[in-house]
Design an enzyme around this catalytic site. Structure first.
Site, PDB file in Angstrom:
ATOM      1  N   ARG A  69     -20.733  57.117  46.268  1.00  0.00           N
ATOM      2  CA  ARG A  69     -21.030  58.360  45.538  1.00  0.00           C
ATOM      3  C   ARG A  69     -20.588  58.257  44.076  1.00  0.00           C
ATOM      4  NH1 ARG A  69     -19.226  62.144  42.155  1.00  0.00           N
ATOM      5  NH2 ARG A  69     -17.211  62.202  43.229  1.00  0.00           N
ATOM      6  N   ASP A  70     -19.279  58.271  43.831  1.00  0.00           N
ATOM      7  CA  ASP A  70     -18.819  58.303  42.440  1.00  0.00           C
ATOM      8  C   ASP A  70     -19.118  56.996  41.721  1.00  0.00           C
ATOM      9  OD1 ASP A  70     -17.741  59.571  40.259  1.00  0.00           O
ATOM     10  OD2 ASP A  70     -15.663  59.119  40.760  1.00  0.00           O
ATOM     11  N   ASN A  89     -13.452  54.339  38.351  1.00  0.00           N
ATOM     12  CA  ASN A  89     -12.466  54.662  39.376  1.00  0.00           C
ATOM     13  C   ASN A  89     -11.477  53.514  39.547  1.00  0.00           C
ATOM     14  OD1 ASN A  89     -13.474  57.188  41.116  1.00  0.00           O
ATOM     15  ND2 ASN A  89     -15.251  56.054  40.398  1.00  0.00           N
ATOM     16  N   HIS A  99      -8.845  57.576  37.677  1.00  0.00           N
ATOM     17  CA  HIS A  99      -9.682  56.585  36.991  1.00  0.00           C
ATOM     18  C   HIS A  99      -8.765  55.653  36.205  1.00  0.00           C
ATOM     19  CE1 HIS A  99     -14.008  58.231  37.219  1.00  0.00           C
ATOM     20  NE2 HIS A  99     -13.296  58.791  38.182  1.00  0.00           N
ATOM     21  N   CYS A 123     -17.171  57.366  33.229  1.00  0.00           N
ATOM     22  CA  CYS A 123     -17.474  58.658  32.633  1.00  0.00           C
ATOM     23  C   CYS A 123     -18.318  58.417  31.404  1.00  0.00           C
ATOM     24  CB  CYS A 123     -16.167  59.348  32.244  1.00  0.00           C
ATOM     25  SG  CYS A 123     -16.422  60.907  31.383  1.00  0.00           S
ATOM     26  N   HIS A 181      -7.354  61.405  42.879  1.00  0.00           N
ATOM     27  CA  HIS A 181      -8.536  60.687  42.414  1.00  0.00           C
ATOM     28  C   HIS A 181      -8.238  60.229  40.977  1.00  0.00           C
ATOM     29  CE1 HIS A 181     -13.046  60.195  42.036  1.00  0.00           C
ATOM     30  NE2 HIS A 181     -12.738  60.345  40.762  1.00  0.00           N
TER      31      HIS A 181
END
Lengths: 312, 312
Positions: A17-18, A251, A211, A242, A209
């Site tokens: 997903r991310d 991540n 990064h 991002c 979470h």
């Protein structure tokens, strides 16, 4: 001083997903399914497998239904879907997601930039999802994004973050994620904020979470672990990122995290060697190098042959 | 739990030596001098400015004399030269180095691979250098390389590392460096070994040299700082690396380390903004991207403009 390293660390794999959501190259549905199925076999108890958002907003994940219905479900593994609103939640429910992840930024500006609505509008939409989930087996996780800083607004008041955590819990969400969306957190801040959040809910329900945008991802994991956090998002290969920090890392990398845990003696239940093998297939799948480092360097125990002239 | 962050952290900038030594592109002497002169202006109290080794072994640094005699010496800054033996020490002395760094690997195999001699032969050569330094103003630093692991032998017995630290101190060396040459250290191991070494010498005389090969460089810095270490090597842009871990990161990155310190409130005396500006010139100088992340992402306080549609 490093606190005793005890207690299993739960890794929630978020690459499908991310990680994939910002990839410019289309990843075929069958390749996504193969990726998730392999991850399922590696011992992950949680995988964020896709999202149900507008296909215009995130074209890379427009095949959420096909992915969720195509994967092999491993008993005991929780398959999570990110959803922004009731419509997404309905699609996720029909596709068999186990858990919905609802994301709102603590920063008003970031929420408007990312979700194209105010925080208040996001919370209202989440209320509809909470209602939908009642009477189903769906569990709900609420993410506070930009919890450690916003690329537009800078520092975010801790009280504001804690307020959203309380709101999520009052709405009936089971899990909470604090997300460092653009990698602005530092270990001191992490220890303080995570400590305060863990006064509100058990460690089994909190996810961090991080990064690695500024190289602090794993230092932040340790800081959170040392104050009691036990569940962390990570992406195979360190995928993700991002759009507001071009060139920077995404991540925290799953295999780099599992390597850290193996080295310091924190149990994860995940097989690092197989993880590395899978990560090494990513550059061909995506058409570019990925930030993860252990897949390049190998494990510490992968010894090199010494040159002949150095033999004893 | 993160210990109180107090006490200045000394950054020794090593890009001109450990960074440039493996660069395949020749960096002109004047460019090296300009790089060091700019670093001198940023507040570094220590710069490893070059080495005096065989030009066949390290052609990239064959201009040690011209570099050391060409730089502008900033009063209070210590300019260090790496030397392998008496001949190198004599060249460094004649070129005006303030301190000599003597490097031997704790791993017998790695020392043979890297220095082409046994540990015993290295120590004998260092004895000659100690003799030379007597009666001069030169100070000596002894580095134990592969102190946290060897890519050929794996784990290195801590007692062996401590034995070499003791030997260096008995020989009369003022400073000691523990080097994680190929990025195999983990924070738990770092806290334990550094704690034991700090029973033998004051923190002002101990340097930690970490590589970020497996993403743990800054986590290791924090672990060492928390048990009392205060001096760390770092390279602008994260230059450097090890030929035995191709594709992996090099030294911990100076601007990433200073960013961490700024964010958690550890004083370094170094201007991060100017450091970032200089790091951003490296890709043109060297012809390739560099691993440092803060130079790509910017500081936390370098806010982005929000998109028009997100304005409040």
């Amino acid at each position: 001083m490093i606190a005793p390293f005890s207690g299993r660390l739960i890794v929630q794999e978020v690459a499908p997903r991310d990680g994939l959501q910002i990839e410019p190259t289309w990843v075929e549905t069958l390749d996504k399914i193969a990726l998730i199925d392999q991850l399922s076999g590696f011992g992950f108890s949680r995988i964020e497998a896709g999202s149900f958002v507008s296909p215009r907003a995130v074209p890379a994940l427009r095949d959420g239904e096909a992915v969720f219905t195509g994967i092999q479900r491993v008993p005991g593994t929780i398959y999570v879907a990110l959803v922004p609103n009731l419509k997404g939640a309905q699609r996720a429910l029909e596709s068999g997601a186990d858990e919905l992840n609802l994301v709102m930024s603590a920063s008003q500006t970031h929420n408007r930039a990312n979700m194209r609505m105010s925080c208040e509008a996001s919370l209202a939409a989440f209320g509809d999802v909470v209602e939908l989930a009642q009477g189903t087996s769906l569990s709900l996780n609420g993410t506070v994004a930009t919890a450690f800083g916003c690329p537009f607004e800078g520092r975010i008041d801790e009280e504001r973050v804690l307020g959203f955590v309380d709101t999520y819990l009052e709405m009936g969400m089971q899990g909470i994620t604090l997300a460092d969306t653009t990698g602005m957190a530092n270990p001191r801040q992490v220890a303080r904020l995570v400590g305060r959040v863990l006064e509100r809910l058990p460690a089994t329900d909190l996810t961090l979470h991080f990064h690695n945008t500024r190289g602090l991802g794993l230092a932040n994991v340790l800081a959170a672990y040392e104050v009691g956090a036990r569940r962390f998002d990570a992406a195979l290969g360190g995928l993700g990122g991002c759009p507001f920090a071009p060139g920077a890392s995404g991540n925290i990398c799953t295999e780099d995290l599992v390597n850290l845990c193996d080295e310091v003696g924190i149990e994860t239940g995940i097989d690092l060697a197989r993880l590395i093998d899978l990560s090494r297939t990513l550059p061909r799948l995506l058409g570019h190098e990925v930030p993860g480092q252990v897949a390049k360097a190998g494990r510490n125990c992968d010894l090199h042959l010494s040159p002949d002239y150095a033999k004893l």
